[in-house]
Design an enzyme around this catalytic site. Sequence first.
Site, PDB file in Angstrom:
ATOM      1  N   PRO A 197       0.812  -1.222   0.000  1.00 39.77           N
ATOM      2  CG  PRO A 197      -0.843  -1.562   1.606  1.00 39.77           C
ATOM      3  CD  PRO A 197       0.478  -2.099   1.133  1.00 39.77           C
TER       4      PRO A 197
ATOM      5  CD  GLU B  18      -0.382  -6.237  10.688  1.00 39.12           C
ATOM      6  OE1 GLU B  18      -0.235  -5.002  10.635  1.00 39.12           O
ATOM      7  OE2 GLU B  18      -1.497  -6.782  10.554  1.00 39.12           O
TER       8      GLU B  18
ATOM      9  NE  ARG C 233      -5.397  -6.647 -22.025  1.00 43.98           N
ATOM     10  CZ  ARG C 233      -5.772  -5.685 -22.872  1.00 43.98           C
ATOM     11  NH1 ARG C 233      -5.044  -4.584 -22.939  1.00 43.98           N
ATOM     12  NH2 ARG C 233      -6.828  -5.841 -23.626  1.00 43.98           N
TER      13      ARG C 233
ATOM     14  CG  ASP D  96      -7.014  -1.769 -24.107  1.00 50.09           C
ATOM     15  OD1 ASP D  96      -8.097  -2.059 -24.620  1.00 50.09           O
ATOM     16  OD2 ASP D  96      -6.129  -2.602 -23.846  1.00 50.09           O
TER      17      ASP D  96
END
Length: 265
Positions: free
Chosen positions: A98, A125, A163, A178
Site C-alpha cells: 500500500p 502485516e 496482453r 484501451d
Amino acid sequence: MRFDVLTLFPELFAPYTQQGVIRRAFEARGGQPPALDLKLWALRDFAEDAYRRVDDRPYGGGPGMVMLVEPLVRALRSVRAEQAEAGLPRTPLILFSPAGRPLNQDRVRALAASPGAVLLCGRYEGVDQRFIDAHVDEELSLGDFVLSGGELPALTLIDAVARLQPGVLHDAASHEQDSFAADHGLLDCPHYSRPERLPEDGAAVPPVLLSGHHAAIARWRRERQLALTAARRPELIEAARAAGRLDARDEAFLRRLAESPADRA
C-alpha cells in the site's frame, strides 16, 4: 521476458495463467518460445526450521506477524543464481505494498518492453523493513485499499504485461484503443454489440455506429472518450493536453462540453 514470483501460495498462479487470452503469452506457438516465462518460488521452501516458518511477531508489539528476512534472502539468492547461470539479466525486485506508487499503464508498458522482474508477494502485516531497504528496487500499489497479500497484485501486473506481448491478443489494435493507451492517455469509449435494440426496454445502439461512415464513427468514439474522461478523470484531460495529444477539434469539443452538459450523453 520472465517473471520470478516469490510467494507463499504458488498454487494460485497456474489456474489464472492457463485460461483465456493470457494463456497465449505462456504458450510456445509457431515454433517460437513463449512470450512470457513464469517461475514460481515457494517461500516456505527457503525456511530452515521444522515448521517452515517465514514469519514472526513484530518487535515493539502489536497485532499480526512480519515476514522474516532470512527466508526472503535465501529465496532471492536462488533467483539471482539461476539468472546468472542461465545468462539472464538481473531484473528488478518489485514489492506490492500500500505504500508503493500506484501502478499505471505507463509502468506496465515499460515492464512489457523489459526483460522482466522479480515479484515479491507480501503477506501478514508486511515485510521486515531491513529486507526492503537492502533488496527491493520498487514498491507498487494497486490503489488506496488493503489486500491480504501480494498475489492478486502480482497476477494483475502479469495480466497487464502479458496482453501487450505480440500475438497474445488476436487484434493488435485492441490494446491500442484501451483506456490509458500511449497515443491518447484517455479512458476508452463505450462499446456496443448485437442486438441493435434491446427487446426489454428498447435501448438502441447509437445510430452513427450503424452508419458505415468510418470517419464519423472515429469522431464519435473520440468525443465519447473525451466526454467520459472529462467527467470521471479530468486530470487525464490535463495530462493529454500537456503532452500535446489534444488537437483543435478536441479542444473545441471540450469547450462545448463545458458549456452544454447535454453533450456528455
